[in-house]
Design a protein around this motif. Structure first.
Motif, PDB file in Angstrom:
ATOM      1  N   ASP A 354       0.857  -1.185   0.000  1.00 21.44           N
ATOM      2  CA  ASP A 354       0.000   0.000   0.000  1.00 21.44           C
ATOM      3  C   ASP A 354       0.890   1.231   0.000  1.00 21.44           C
ATOM      4  N   GLU A 355       1.477   1.520  -1.157  1.00 19.81           N
ATOM      5  CA  GLU A 355       2.439   2.615  -1.266  1.00 19.81           C
ATOM      6  C   GLU A 355       2.061   3.600  -2.365  1.00 19.81           C
ATOM      7  N   GLY A 356       0.784   3.742  -2.610  1.00 22.16           N
ATOM      8  CA  GLY A 356       0.359   4.718  -3.593  1.00 22.16           C
ATOM      9  C   GLY A 356       0.228   4.135  -4.982  1.00 22.16           C
ATOM     10  N   ASN A 357       0.019   5.009  -5.952  1.00 22.66           N
ATOM     11  CA  ASN A 357      -0.349   4.591  -7.302  1.00 22.66           C
ATOM     12  C   ASN A 357       0.842   4.126  -8.136  1.00 22.66           C
ATOM     13  N   HIS A 358       0.618   3.095  -8.920  1.00 24.66           N
ATOM     14  CA  HIS A 358       1.542   2.715  -9.985  1.00 24.66           C
ATOM     15  C   HIS A 358       1.220   3.583 -11.203  1.00 24.66           C
ATOM     16  N   LEU A 359       2.019   3.422 -12.256  1.00 25.51           N
ATOM     17  CA  LEU A 359       1.824   4.213 -13.478  1.00 25.51           C
ATOM     18  C   LEU A 359       1.460   3.336 -14.673  1.00 25.51           C
ATOM     19  N   ALA A 360       1.009   2.098 -14.415  1.00 25.82           N
ATOM     20  CA  ALA A 360       0.743   1.171 -15.506  1.00 25.82           C
ATOM     21  C   ALA A 360      -0.321   1.677 -16.467  1.00 25.82           C
ATOM     22  N   PHE A 361      -1.265   2.495 -15.959  1.00 23.73           N
ATOM     23  CA  PHE A 361      -2.304   3.058 -16.819  1.00 23.73           C
ATOM     24  C   PHE A 361      -2.032   4.528 -17.141  1.00 23.73           C
ATOM     25  N   GLY A 362      -0.810   4.984 -16.922  1.00 23.68           N
ATOM     26  CA  GLY A 362      -0.502   6.384 -17.148  1.00 23.68           C
ATOM     27  C   GLY A 362      -0.886   7.234 -15.956  1.00 23.68           C
ATOM     28  N   HIS A 363      -1.008   8.528 -16.217  1.00 20.68           N
ATOM     29  CA  HIS A 363      -1.258   9.484 -15.139  1.00 20.68           C
ATOM     30  C   HIS A 363      -1.656  10.804 -15.789  1.00 20.68           C
ATOM     31  N   GLY A 364      -2.466  11.571 -15.103  1.00 22.13           N
ATOM     32  CA  GLY A 364      -2.826  12.876 -15.630  1.00 22.13           C
ATOM     33  C   GLY A 364      -3.951  12.806 -16.653  1.00 22.13           C
ATOM     34  N   PRO A 365      -4.026  13.798 -17.542  1.00 20.85           N
ATOM     35  CA  PRO A 365      -5.175  13.905 -18.459  1.00 20.85           C
ATOM     36  C   PRO A 365      -5.297  12.734 -19.428  1.00 20.85           C
ATOM     37  N   HIS A 366      -4.197  12.029 -19.686  1.00 19.98           N
ATOM     38  CA  HIS A 366      -4.245  10.923 -20.639  1.00 19.98           C
ATOM     39  C   HIS A 366      -4.269   9.561 -19.951  1.00 19.98           C
ATOM     40  N   VAL A 367      -4.630   9.524 -18.680  1.00 21.55           N
ATOM     41  CA  VAL A 367      -4.737   8.226 -18.004  1.00 21.55           C
ATOM     42  C   VAL A 367      -5.700   7.339 -18.794  1.00 21.55           C
ATOM     43  N   CYS A 368      -5.415   6.059 -18.856  1.00 18.99           N
ATOM     44  CA  CYS A 368      -6.179   5.122 -19.685  1.00 18.99           C
ATOM     45  C   CYS A 368      -7.673   5.193 -19.383  1.00 18.99           C
ATOM     46  N   ILE A 369      -8.478   5.467 -20.401  1.00 14.91           N
ATOM     47  CA  ILE A 369      -9.925   5.601 -20.200  1.00 14.91           C
ATOM     48  C   ILE A 369     -10.553   4.261 -19.839  1.00 14.91           C
ATOM     49  N   GLY A 370      -9.897   3.159 -20.209  1.00 13.79           N
ATOM     50  CA  GLY A 370     -10.444   1.840 -19.916  1.00 13.79           C
ATOM     51  C   GLY A 370      -9.865   1.188 -18.676  1.00 13.79           C
ATOM     52  N   ALA A 371      -9.167   1.953 -17.828  1.00 10.66           N
ATOM     53  CA  ALA A 371      -8.520   1.359 -16.652  1.00 10.66           C
ATOM     54  C   ALA A 371      -9.528   0.684 -15.732  1.00 10.66           C
ATOM     55  N   THR A 372     -10.665   1.336 -15.469  1.00  9.83           N
ATOM     56  CA  THR A 372     -11.663   0.748 -14.576  1.00  9.83           C
ATOM     57  C   THR A 372     -12.220  -0.543 -15.156  1.00  9.83           C
ATOM     58  N   LEU A 373     -12.441  -0.574 -16.461  1.00 12.93           N
ATOM     59  CA  LEU A 373     -12.917  -1.792 -17.108  1.00 12.93           C
ATOM     60  C   LEU A 373     -11.890  -2.913 -16.950  1.00 12.93           C
ATOM     61  N   THR A 374     -10.615  -2.607 -17.149  1.00 12.18           N
ATOM     62  CA  THR A 374      -9.576  -3.631 -17.020  1.00 12.18           C
ATOM     63  C   THR A 374      -9.523  -4.180 -15.609  1.00 12.18           C
ATOM     64  N   TYR A 375      -9.597  -3.288 -14.608  1.00 12.01           N
ATOM     65  CA  TYR A 375      -9.610  -3.738 -13.213  1.00 12.01           C
ATOM     66  C   TYR A 375     -10.801  -4.663 -12.961  1.00 12.01           C
ATOM     67  N   MET A 376     -11.991  -4.261 -13.394  1.00 16.48           N
ATOM     68  CA  MET A 376     -13.188  -5.056 -13.144  1.00 16.48           C
ATOM     69  C   MET A 376     -13.099  -6.402 -13.861  1.00 16.48           C
TER      70      MET A 376
END
Length: 436
Positions: A354-376
């Motif tokens: 539990d050390e904060g966010n990884h960057l696998a889906f990017g970060h900022g305005p271009h963060v992956c729009i499908g990240a939540t779908l991939t997690y689910m």
């Protein structure tokens, strides 16, 4: 290559580093020269900085043309050959900045809202269960009298599941997987080449054109038979003038490809990592509610996307180096996710981290729009696997890593599992997936 601890693909952080990363370096292997940022702080900052632009598709594609060619007429002819490729990619959300990016993202966001994705959850669970039942149906009794199933996890689960899920989300039917997998492989080969060649670019262009043709036919049918799905939502936006017809088609192609690549690598890499750390696999069996945090750690540990690129829109100084407008910058996501200045014992898999966010889906305005779908998608799939195949084991040899530099993933992952009698009985009632 079969090994318990495979080396990471070249141009990425070695998997057993434990050392500080260079702040910025020049690497001639990326598109004939690029700056490389590798630390978590630098990569996360650049991902948020508008001076690091994603609008690089045309120059990136043109970089596949041999720069040593002196025949200007031939260079122009080759650039013209690639015009379809540039026309599609340059209109994808992945390669747009500013107002155009905001406009397109707003249109697409409705299909990726929490409510919209929750409506997809039953279909995703059903797809995962059907694939597992097909695996169980091949179980047989071995010489010791145990019921055992042997299968390739990539071929039988990690590859087909995201294809079927993204097809369900888009509301399309894929007549078999082989054509799509071949097209996706051609696109991935181009993206994964640090300095792509003309043959790679032409193959990727042909693959994208095939996807484009598929959606042309799909949308033509929808004109008289509208449907309430993601393609239908994009068509509605196009009818109101919110997006153009080419933008609509480009997003469909991009979603189909991107939604497939990331999820299949997360599933394959994640299962391999957990089975190489059996105590953590057992911990998830005992407490499946730990899956959300475990998935975040698996994405950090084996980043499906190893790096991404940006073009500078202004001159700037970075750690004493003069970076110039127009130069390419490579952001090493995998290296940032293993940065010892950001994560303790970064080469250790720890599903309780539990050390904060990884960057696998990017970060900022271009963060992956499908990240939540991939997690689910991954959580539902892993829950189904833990429930139906709790005794999964790696076969002694056989798993292989893809040679792609940009995507970290397996081409094959042979597994074996001893099956309890109730599971075998259930498996005999398997049915074919709806799509393909």
């Amino acid at each position: 290559m079969n090994a318990a601890a495979p080396a990471a693909p070249r141009l990425t952080l070695p998997e057993q580093s434990g050392t500080a990363l260079p702040s910025v370096s020049w690497n001639q292997e990326f598109c004939h020269g690029a700056w490389v940022l590798s630390s978590y702080a630098d990569v996360s900052t650049a991902l948020r900085d508008p001076r690091f632009s994603v609008q690089r598709s045309r120059r990136w594609i043109n970089s596949s043309i041999d720069p040593a060619r002196t025949d200007r007429t031939q260079r122009i002819a080759e650039q013209h050959q690639l015009r379809a490729f540039k026309r599609i990619l340059s209109r994808s959300l992945l390669f747009l900045d500013g107002h155009s990016h905001t406009r397109l993202r707003r249109v697409m966001q409705a299909g990726f809202s929490a409510a919209a994705l929750q409506r997809q959850a039953p279909a995703i669970s059903a797809i995962a269960e059907r694939l597992i039942q097909q695996i169980l149906a091949r179980a047989s009794v071995n010489a010791s009298g145990a019921t055992v199933v042997e299968f390739d996890f990539i071929r039988d689960f990690a590859r087909p599941l995201p294809i079927l899920v993204i097809a369900e989300l888009l509301g399309i039917t894929l007549d078999g997987h082989s054509g799509f997998v071949a097209a996706a492989s051609a696109i991935a080969a181009f993206i994964g080449s640090p300095t792509p060649t003309m043959p790679l670019a032409l193959a990727a262009q042909e693959a994208l054109t095939q996807l484009l043709t598929h959606f042309h036919h799909e949308i033509a049918l929808r004109r008289t038979q509208p449907r309430d799905d993601l393609v239908g939502q994009l068509m509605e936006a196009e009818s109101t003038g919110a997006i153009s017809a080419m933008e609509m088609l480009a997003q469909c192609c991009t979603l189909l490809f991107a939604g497939y690549e990331t999820t299949r690598h997360l599933l394959g890499n994640g299962v391999l990592a957990l089975l190489q750390h059996p105590l953590q696999w057992q911990a998830l069996q005992a407490s499946p509610e730990r899956l959300p945090r475990a998935l975040r750690e698996l994405l950090r540990y084996h980043s499906p996307v190893q790096y991404t690129g940006r073009r500078l829109t202004a001159d700037l100084e970075w750690h004493g180096q003069q970076l110039r407008r127009g130069q390419l910058v490579i952001l090493q996501i995998a290296a940032a996710n293993r940065d010892p200045q950001r994560f303790s014992n970064p080469d250790q898999l720890d599903i309780s981290r539990d050390e904060g966010n990884h960057l696998a889906f990017g970060h900022g305005p271009h963060v992956c729009i499908g990240a939540t779908l991939t997690y689910m998608e991954a959580e539902l799939a892993m829950r189904a696997l833990l429930r139906a195949l709790p005794d999964l084991q790696l076969q002694p040899q056989g798993w292989r890593w893809d040679s792609n530099d940009a995507y970290r993933g397996l081409t094959t992952l042979p597994l074996t599992c001893v099956i309890a009698p109730p599971a075998v009985q259930v498996s005999t009632a398997s049915s074919e997936p709806r799509h393909g």
